[in-house]
Design an enzyme around this catalytic site. Structure first.
Site, PDB file in Angstrom:
ATOM      1  N   GLY A 154      73.218  41.071   7.175  1.00 41.62           N
ATOM      2  CA  GLY A 154      72.808  39.796   7.744  1.00 41.62           C
ATOM      3  C   GLY A 154      71.771  39.922   8.844  1.00 41.62           C
ATOM      4  N   SER A 208      67.973  42.864   4.237  1.00 37.03           N
ATOM      5  CA  SER A 208      68.368  42.748   2.838  1.00 37.03           C
ATOM      6  C   SER A 208      69.426  43.747   2.394  1.00 37.03           C
ATOM      7  CB  SER A 208      67.163  42.806   1.905  1.00 37.03           C
ATOM      8  OG  SER A 208      67.511  42.091   0.749  1.00 37.03           O
ATOM      9  N   SER A 209      70.542  43.706   3.086  1.00 39.38           N
ATOM     10  CA  SER A 209      71.700  44.438   2.575  1.00 39.38           C
ATOM     11  C   SER A 209      72.108  43.877   1.222  1.00 39.38           C
ATOM     12  CB  SER A 209      72.867  44.342   3.556  1.00 39.38           C
ATOM     13  OG  SER A 209      73.365  43.026   3.632  1.00 39.38           O
ATOM     14  N   ASP A 255      62.996  40.896  -2.192  1.00 35.85           N
ATOM     15  CA  ASP A 255      63.959  41.882  -1.699  1.00 35.85           C
ATOM     16  C   ASP A 255      64.337  42.869  -2.789  1.00 35.85           C
ATOM     17  OD1 ASP A 255      63.814  40.285   0.494  1.00 35.85           O
ATOM     18  OD2 ASP A 255      65.861  39.525   0.364  1.00 35.85           O
ATOM     19  N   GLU A 288      55.721  36.196   4.760  1.00 35.89           N
ATOM     20  CA  GLU A 288      57.054  35.601   4.900  1.00 35.89           C
ATOM     21  C   GLU A 288      57.062  34.188   4.317  1.00 35.89           C
ATOM     22  OE1 GLU A 288      59.841  37.597   5.281  1.00 35.89           O
ATOM     23  OE2 GLU A 288      58.770  38.284   7.047  1.00 35.89           O
ATOM     24  N   ASP A 306      57.062  34.329  -0.998  1.00 33.66           N
ATOM     25  CA  ASP A 306      57.525  34.798  -2.330  1.00 33.66           C
ATOM     26  C   ASP A 306      57.848  33.630  -3.256  1.00 33.66           C
ATOM     27  OD1 ASP A 306      59.922  34.232  -0.919  1.00 33.66           O
ATOM     28  OD2 ASP A 306      60.996  35.956  -1.755  1.00 33.66           O
ATOM     29  N   GLU A 346      72.134  37.112  -7.273  1.00 39.02           N
ATOM     30  CA  GLU A 346      72.110  36.460  -5.960  1.00 39.02           C
ATOM     31  C   GLU A 346      71.973  34.937  -6.115  1.00 39.02           C
ATOM     32  OE1 GLU A 346      70.371  38.772  -3.021  1.00 39.02           O
ATOM     33  OE2 GLU A 346      70.381  37.213  -1.497  1.00 39.02           O
TER      34      GLU A 346
END
Ligand code: ADP
Ligand code: MG
Length: 401
Positions: A141, A145-146, A191, A35, A38, A179
């Protein structure tokens, strides 16, 4: 076809009056471990989940791109030629279209630009206008990762319809460009890579510097294990400020260590780091450096001993995020502690933090017991009820019909 596919197709037909040319879908993802590594050029180990976003898409002859979603009241329509006047969105500015529409329209813009067509694209034979109708069962949310799912479904559809011929890694980059530059969210590539490259029953070991990937078999179902998502329903509303502040601390730490990114700092360098920097910066650095090592360790343990043996690494990851990176919230800590107390093999918050979801690695037959314990702990703390469900490591973006 799932109910989500039906919903996308129904929305398309209501909008356009005939069947779509095809249905494309892309999944959300859960990050098993790794986490905030990246954007530090480090390692992550996500997997694509069974929850998917579906895009029903068909060509239009008038050069316009129209997007609709079951989540939004109104479709949004922009001429293909005008996308480059809307994007990129100036830093800190709101997108010129409703925010949700900036994801699919940003993908259309980035893909058109990458195809070399740029402005005037609408006149090119392969870059036709399109209607895009979107439905999804990826919770929005929640740290699943929608956003990558809507980007991946749109990018896959347009890549096929426009015959732009990009591979999955290139389409992941298109999603990230959308994004970052159309929505204005400064996120890394994890993601989109997971949503594009997922495979059933496997995690994706991704080197965020080289973008090289290796599939790591999970064998979870075979071992009688399941992954429980514990969505706290705390929206990561303040994530923009906190996320930016963490990124800045990482950059500061790397600069002090004299390296391009924290990927280049090892656990053995931490003592020197502690001498060189202030306490807060050091703890941010320590999280990233130890988390990178935990990803490498998890890959090794998965290969040698299987999913049942990674629990302690998950627990250590959560502690590092809670204490060193300081991105947890009481709801996430409660979910992790209650799951562990109820017998989970490991648990950690997942995603960017400040809300969203935690995951627990559980014995498949303990799903009810662990879920009940987490619900009870939330009720006892006066928190709103969490949303609990298991996820299955699944295939990445694809054409479904
Ligand atoms: P996450 O990726 O963790 O779910 P984000 O804030 O990155 O959270 O992305 C969520 C945003 O993506 C939503 O607020 C919305 O703008 C957009 N989005 C995601 N899925 C859809 C969808 N099916 N329809 C419309 N917009 C969506
Ligand atoms: Mg997102």
């Amino acid at each position: 076809m799932s109910a989500v596919h039906d919903a996308a197709k129904t929305l398309f037909i209501a909008l356009v009056g005939h069947d779509p040319e095809g249905l494309w879908s892309a999944p959300g993802r859960v990050n098993l471990i790794g986490e905030h590594t990246d954007y530090n050029d480090g390692f992550v180990l996500p997997f694509a989940i069974g929850h998917r976003t579906v895009a029903a898409v068909g060509p239009r002859s008038d050069g316009k791109v129209r997007v609709a979603s079951t989540f939004a009241d109104e479709p949004v329509e922009v001429a293909l030629d005008e996308l480059s006047t809307l994007f990129p969105t100036a830093t800190g500015a709101a997108p010129a279209v409703p925010e949700w529409a900036a994801y699919p329209l940003g993908v259309a813009w980035a893909l058109a630009a990458a195809s070399g067509a740029g402005a005037g694209a609408g006149t090119r034979a392969q870059l036709s206008g399109v209607d895009i109708a979107i439905a999804s069962d990826v919770p929005v949310g929640a740290g699943l990762s929608s956003s990558a799912a809507i980007e991946g479904a749109t990018a896959s559809a347009l890549n096929d319809l426009w015959r732009t011929g990009l591979d999955k890694t290139a389409l992941a980059r298109i999603g990230r460009t959308a994004e970052n530059e159309a929505v204005g969210a400064p996120t890394g590539i994890m993601d989109q890579m997971s949503s594009m490259l997922g495979e059933p029953d496997a995690a994706i070991f991704l080197d965020c510097r080289s973008l090289q990937t290796q599939l790591v078999p999970l064998g979870a179902a075979e071992a009688g294990l399941a992954i429980l998502v514990m969505d706290t329903r705390v929206k990561h509303a303040h994530s923009t400020g906190g996320y930016g502040e963490r990124r800045a601390a990482c950059e500061r730490g790397a600069a002090i260590m004299g390296v391009p990114s924290l990927r280049d700092v090892s656990v053995d360098d931490l003592q020197r780091a502690e001498e060189l920097m202030d306490d807060v910066t050091f703890r941010r650095v320590r999280h990233v450096v130890t988390e990178n090592q935990r990803v490498l360790d998890t890959v090794g343990v998965l290969r040698e001993r299987g999913a049942g043996a990674i629990g302690d690494l998950l627990v250590a990851s959560h502690a590092s995020m809670r204490d060193d990176f300081e991105i947890s919230v009481p709801e996430l800590d409660t979910a992790v502690e209650a799951a562990l107390a109820a017998g989970a093999l490991g648990a950690r918050m997942t995603g960017g933090g400040f809300g969203g979801a935690a995951i627990a690695l559980i014995s498949a037959d303990a799903e009810k017991a662990v879920s009940d314990a987490v619900q009870a702990a939330f009720a006892a703390s006066g928190f709103a009820a969490p949303h609990l469900f298991t996820v299955t490591p699944s295939a990445g973006a694809q054409r479904d019909a």
